[in-house]
Design a protein around this motif. Structure first.
Motif, PDB file in Angstrom:
ATOM      1  N   PHE A 136      38.397  40.980  40.853  1.00 51.30           N
ATOM      2  CA  PHE A 136      39.392  40.878  39.794  1.00 51.30           C
ATOM      3  C   PHE A 136      40.551  41.793  40.185  1.00 51.30           C
ATOM      4  O   PHE A 136      40.362  43.002  40.330  1.00 51.30           O
ATOM      5  N   THR A 146      42.321  36.726  38.358  1.00 51.06           N
ATOM      6  CA  THR A 146      40.896  36.558  38.587  1.00 51.06           C
ATOM      7  C   THR A 146      40.689  35.533  39.699  1.00 51.06           C
ATOM      8  O   THR A 146      41.639  34.856  40.099  1.00 51.06           O
ATOM      9  N   ASN A 184      40.605  33.473  32.559  1.00 50.67           N
ATOM     10  CA  ASN A 184      39.566  34.486  32.427  1.00 50.67           C
ATOM     11  C   ASN A 184      39.112  34.578  30.975  1.00 50.67           C
ATOM     12  O   ASN A 184      39.925  34.563  30.046  1.00 50.67           O
TER      13      ASN A 184
END
Length: 272
Positions: free
Chosen positions: A21, A53, A231
């Motif tokens: 991430f 992400t 995400n």
């Protein structure tokens, strides 16, 4: 990278990692978002930092208005790491631009409007997908798995079976989980009942994020965009609007590759 003082550069960033991430900040330079997974957004949006992400993309205009090094740096981000071995990535420098003392000629300003993105309209179908974890036959959608190291576990582990699930099921190539129709506008409600973030990805189309909900608080995205990955933090529900325009089977899954391999994937059959 060498740039002149006052220069602006257009950068396309793509998180091609399997599980990292990337919370990013440009020291000594300013960032403006102009595009995401599906191309340009409607208007430029200035940001101090941004999260990418796995599989997410972003297009930026970076303004180098101060002399000296400008560094694209990773910041600390807590996405729910399970077990020991958490990498210490905060402070990692991904790119350095050396900004000269010599100023560039005046550069054109960004347009106030980049393009129009029309709403998909009202959905005719609503679907719900609940993301959970399972270890040893125990569903951990409501049971914490913090402190467990899953990095070397496999679906066939003799000692402890680890799975990541959608609607309580592990992926089966021979199973159709959902049936849709070409051109049908749908609202997908994706619930993360697990202990860590999951970047949710849909094949064959792009979607618009409608809203995020966590702990009873609903928030809207700061701008409208076409996305194919979003995400979903632990305990959050994200609602997306989408439409498939071609027939055929389509995958949807967590884009952390280990989670996909361990079962967090499904198939929607889009019928003509």
């Amino acid at each position: 990278m060498a740039v002149a003082l006052g220069e602006k550069r257009r950068l396309r960033l793509y998180n091609a990692t399997n599980a990292r991430f990337l919370l990013l900040k440009f020291d000594n330079a300013s960032m403006t978002v102009i595009g995401t997974d599906g191309g340009l957004i409607e208007a430029p949006v200035a940001v101090d930092q941004l999260l990418l992400t796995p599989a997410e993309r972003v297009e930026l205009i970076v303004s180098f208005d101060k002399p000296g090094p400008a560094k694209l740096t990773m910041l600390e981000y807590e996405r729910g790491w399970m077990g020991p071995g958490k990498p210490n990535e905060a402070g990692m420098i991904l790119l350095t631009a050396n900004v000269s003392e010599e100023a560039v000629a005046a550069m054109p300003r960004l347009p106030a409007k980049l393009r129009s993105i029309e709403s998909l309209g009202n959905p005719v179908v609503t679907r719900r997908f609940v993301l959970t974890e399972s270890m040893g036959g125990i569903d951990h959608g409501s049971t914490s798995m913090q402190g467990m190291d899953h990095s070397n576990m496999s679906m066939s582990s003799d000692s402890m079976e680890m799975k990541f699930l959608i609607n309580g099921a592990s992926f089966d190539m021979n199973r159709i989980d959902e049936v849709s129709k070409v051109g049908q506008v749908e609202l997908w409600e994706v619930v993360n009942a697990a202990d860590m973030d999951h970047p949710f990805h849909v094949h064959g189309t792009q979607f618009q994020v409608v809203e995020h909900e966590k702990d009873g608080k609903v928030t809207m995205p700061s701008y409208r965009a076409w996305k194919d990955t979003v995400n979903i933090v632990a305990g959050e529900t994200v609602r997306i609007m989408l439409r498939q325009d071609l027939p055929g089977p389509r995958m949807y899954h967590c884009h952390i590759l280990e989670h996909e391999q361990l079962g967090m994937m499904g198939t929607v059959d889009v019928q003509a």
